[in-house]
Design a protein around this motif. Sequence first.
Motif, short mmCIF file in Angstrom:
data_model
loop_
_atom_site.label_atom_id
_atom_site.label_comp_id
_atom_site.label_asym_id
_atom_site.label_seq_id
_atom_site.Cartn_x
_atom_site.Cartn_y
_atom_site.Cartn_z
N ALA A 1 69.16 30.01 25.58
CA ALA A 1 69.12 28.55 25.63
C ALA A 1 70.45 27.98 25.16
O ALA A 1 71.05 28.52 24.24
N PRO A 2 70.91 26.91 25.79
CA PRO A 2 72.19 26.33 25.39
C PRO A 2 72.11 25.49 24.12
O PRO A 2 73.11 24.91 23.72
N VAL A 3 70.92 25.36 23.53
CA VAL A 3 70.82 24.65 22.25
C VAL A 3 70.22 25.60 21.21
O VAL A 3 69.50 26.53 21.58
N PRO A 4 70.53 25.36 19.95
CA PRO A 4 69.93 26.21 18.92
C PRO A 4 68.42 26.01 18.88
O PRO A 4 67.94 24.88 18.88
N LEU A 5 67.72 27.14 18.87
CA LEU A 5 66.26 27.08 18.82
C LEU A 5 65.80 27.63 17.48
O LEU A 5 66.18 28.72 17.10
N ASP A 6 65.00 26.85 16.80
CA ASP A 6 64.39 27.35 15.57
C ASP A 6 62.98 27.81 15.94
O ASP A 6 62.11 26.99 16.22
N VAL A 7 62.81 29.14 15.97
CA VAL A 7 61.55 29.67 16.48
C VAL A 7 60.69 30.20 15.34
O VAL A 7 61.14 31.00 14.54
N ARG A 8 59.47 29.70 15.26
CA ARG A 8 58.52 30.24 14.29
C ARG A 8 57.24 30.62 15.03
O ARG A 8 56.34 29.80 15.20
N VAL A 9 57.28 31.85 15.58
CA VAL A 9 56.12 32.34 16.34
C VAL A 9 55.70 33.68 15.74
O VAL A 9 56.53 34.59 15.66
N PRO A 10 54.47 33.80 15.29
CA PRO A 10 54.05 35.08 14.70
C PRO A 10 54.03 36.20 15.74
O PRO A 10 53.75 35.96 16.92
N SER A 11 54.37 37.43 15.30
CA SER A 11 54.38 38.58 16.23
C SER A 11 52.97 39.08 16.42
O SER A 11 52.62 40.16 15.96
N ARG A 12 52.17 38.28 17.06
CA ARG A 12 50.78 38.71 17.31
C ARG A 12 50.52 38.63 18.79
O ARG A 12 51.26 37.98 19.52
N ARG A 13 49.47 39.34 19.22
CA ARG A 13 49.13 39.28 20.65
C ARG A 13 47.89 38.41 20.83
O ARG A 13 46.99 38.42 20.00
N TRP A 14 47.91 37.66 21.94
CA TRP A 14 46.77 36.81 22.28
C TRP A 14 46.36 37.12 23.73
O TRP A 14 47.09 37.82 24.43
N PRO A 15 45.23 36.59 24.17
CA PRO A 15 44.85 36.84 25.56
C PRO A 15 46.00 36.47 26.50
O PRO A 15 46.75 35.52 26.24
N ARG A 16 46.14 37.25 27.57
CA ARG A 16 47.32 37.13 28.42
C ARG A 16 47.53 35.72 28.95
O ARG A 16 48.64 35.18 28.93
N HIS A 17 46.40 35.08 29.41
CA HIS A 17 46.59 33.75 30.00
C HIS A 17 47.07 32.74 28.95
O HIS A 17 47.78 31.80 29.27
N VAL A 18 46.68 32.99 27.69
CA VAL A 18 47.14 32.09 26.62
C VAL A 18 48.64 32.29 26.39
O VAL A 18 49.40 31.34 26.29
N GLU A 19 49.07 33.57 26.36
CA GLU A 19 50.50 33.85 26.16
C GLU A 19 51.35 33.26 27.28
O GLU A 19 52.37 32.62 27.03
N VAL A 20 50.88 33.45 28.51
CA VAL A 20 51.67 32.96 29.64
C VAL A 20 51.75 31.44 29.61
O VAL A 20 52.83 30.86 29.77
N THR A 21 50.59 30.80 29.39
CA THR A 21 50.59 29.34 29.39
C THR A 21 51.47 28.82 28.25
O THR A 21 52.26 27.89 28.45
N ALA A 22 51.34 29.43 27.09
CA ALA A 22 52.15 29.00 25.94
C ALA A 22 53.63 29.21 26.26
O ALA A 22 54.47 28.35 25.96
N TYR A 23 53.95 30.34 26.90
CA TYR A 23 55.36 30.62 27.20
C TYR A 23 55.94 29.58 28.14
O TYR A 23 57.00 29.01 27.90
N PHE A 24 55.22 29.29 29.23
CA PHE A 24 55.76 28.31 30.19
C PHE A 24 55.81 26.92 29.58
O PHE A 24 56.70 26.12 29.89
N PHE A 25 54.85 26.63 28.71
CA PHE A 25 54.88 25.35 28.00
C PHE A 25 56.15 25.24 27.16
O PHE A 25 56.87 24.25 27.21
N ILE A 26 56.44 26.33 26.42
CA ILE A 26 57.63 26.31 25.56
C ILE A 26 58.90 26.24 26.40
O ILE A 26 59.81 25.46 26.14
N ALA A 27 58.93 27.06 27.48
CA ALA A 27 60.12 27.09 28.34
C ALA A 27 60.39 25.70 28.91
O ALA A 27 61.52 25.21 28.91
N GLU A 28 59.32 25.05 29.37
CA GLU A 28 59.48 23.72 29.97
C GLU A 28 59.91 22.71 28.90
O GLU A 28 60.79 21.87 29.13
#
Lengths: 225, 597
Positions: B488-515
């Motif tokens: 990313a071209p801006v500094p990102l302060d990321v606080r995401v726990p290293s845990r696994r969640w159901p796949r659709h939750v991870e994907v949706t959360a990822y695209f939400f964050i990316a957008e």
Amino acid sequence: MRIGIVEDQPLLRTALAEVLSARGMAVVGVAGDPAEALRLGDRERPDVMLLDIRLPPTFVDEGLQIAEAMRRRHPTVGLLVLSSHAEVAFAQRLLSMEEDTRGVGYLLKERVGEVAELADAVRRVAGGEVIVDRCLIQRLMARPRLGDPLDRLSPHERRVLALVAEGRSNLGIAEQMGCQVGTVEKHLSAITGKLRLIPGDARARRGINVRVLATLAFLGGTGTG
Amino acid sequence: MSIIVEGAVGRQPGPDNPTRRAAVARRTAVAAGAGLSLAAVGTALSSPVAPTGWITGALHSFGVLLIVAGFVVSARSAAPRIGWLMVCCGGLYHLGDLRASEQPWLFMVGFCLAYLWTAVLAHIALALPTGRVDDAVSRALVVASYLAAVGTQVGRFVAERPQPPWWWNLTPPPTSPWATIGSLTYAALTLAVLVVVARRWVTSTRLRRRPAGPIWAATMVLGAAGLTVAVAARVGAPPAVHVGTLATALTLDLLVIPLVALTRRIRSTRAQSHAARVLLGLDGRQLPHPARLGRTLAEAVGDPALRVTYPQGGGALCAHGDLTPPAREAGQAVTAIRRHGAVIARIIHDEALNEQLDVTRTAFGIAGLAIENAILYRAQQARIEELRHSRLRVSTAGFEERRRIQRDLHDGAQQQLYAVLMLLDTIRDAPAAGVPAELHRIRATAGRAHLLLRDAISGLQQLTQGIYPAALLGHGLAGAVGLLAEVAPVPLDVRVPSRRWPRHVEVTAYFFIAEGVANAYKHARAERVTVVAEERGPRLHVEVTDDGDGGATARPGSGLSGLRDRIAAVGGDLTIASPAGGGTRLAATLALEEPCG
């Protein structure tokens, strides 16, 4: 030099074997999945195994799993892992297999398009060096940070830091920069002073991988200075 | 309201059988006709001998008014037999008038049956409120009353040979012990009936007292008057005392009947609104538990023994199932509540409720409405739940499809392109000294092709990454967002726990964050972005906060609106806080449930 190639895509596997043979290396076997790879490793104990990271069945990190298994069984076999996606976590995992991991490399898959560089990496891994892809390091160095601590480094010092992260020894850095080892050591102590990241010289001398890991952790963290 | 009652209350409270009701109505009409005729004849016969004044009015009108009241009761009440008995009582009362006739046989009939109506009165008192005489004691009392009312008069007639004319005010002193026997029997029976009624009054519920009470009271008054008359006769009081007492009692009863009708009307209205108030307090979102609905209804209609059951057959509609086939005790009735012809509930209640049809219909109607409402609500919830699940399944299938495409592109095409890239590299990179110009040109061309192909591979890689980030599979959300932060071209302060969640939750959360991150640097010119993911109970909360321009809205067709839809599709929701000039905070909440079915 005896090479084993583990790659599931037949066309690329063949091309790799041809190209490396043309560079004077002996390709002693090829494999397309983890089971084959381990049989190949056990049978041939090549100097270096070239491992694609994404392999059947899950296409996630099978290459790394093979590396870990090989290191337990045959610690002398050099392991060069090729990854399509530059992931710091994979590099860190590879370098953390042993306390003082030697003879490992983490390269981007696109490096197969730079055959000379690839062949050089194979030789260095066979020689016990630690290699982290320069593109990954460049990307980490370039990422934006708040109050970027790297701003405190001179251009020379930044270059030295990048070479440290790529796994170069002090001598290697001096060769790359065309300067004396003493100069490199001076830069290193300056960097250590400014960033407080590279462990003391004693530990650094004990393992190149220790200082690579420290640098990766520093660059890969989202730390804001 | 009427629609609800019709729709919900299938069998309305009332006599079991409509044909039986019609038969009773016919019988009552015939009895009323006969009674009124008898009243006319009797009044005509007795007028010459009747005393003047209000007493005559009271004595003449009692029977007629009782017939009218009985007729009304028979037509309106749930116990038409009571009405029929009242009509009979009113008609038979006028038999006493026949004593004024000079015709010997008419006089005889009048004399012998003069007190038959009092036996009917006892019958009514014992048959309240249902119209049936259920227990043996009461039945015996009724029979004894009829026998005594007729028997003692017949005995006296035979013993004394009385001569006409007689009437209530014309009763010569007795010359045989039959008068004494009659008075004593009458007094004893009246006392017995009064005791039975009083005992019932004490032991019955408020519900039963309510409709029967006034008539019981009226009967008590007449009974007390009868006793007084009997005692008066024993002590030899003048006839004026008998007539006065009787007339007073009759007048009192005449006053009581309309008063009773009025109070019942007022009471019914109050009870209806009370029932409505109580029942409207039921929660419409769930099928009320039978016990709870029972308690509420019981309170609403004042029948503590009331119970509710739901039929087994309506299993899909019904959570609690049938408790037992409705078992009712003596004095209880069952009313079914129907909806579109199907029974949705049965109410077991006191028969006496049938006495207050207005209240009962209202209460059962509202209860039926509450049950139907709950059934509809449940059906609607089930449909919503099904839709939610199917939407989740569709989304999940979509993610799987993306993953498959990503794998095909990455592990198929891209690897082959790498092979070509490698081969091109071997041609372009060779020592240039002493090679022919032609060969040199070929190498230069290979070099250009190499460059182009490398760019193409890089583009393909970005494309596959956009379809499904590979890091998500291997490293989960934390790893994938970490990569996002590296590029990313801006500094990102990321606080995401290293845990696994159901796949659709991870994907949706990822695209939400990316957008969210892309919006922050592309549109909001943010200088710093914070990404936080946090598991809270059964949900994952994800927040993207930036310090940019703000003013972001989810206009239809906008990226944020699309994002909201994608989050909703996996059972989550998105909130946007973006004051102009105050940065943007996007917060998504995702349900951590595995798609089922």
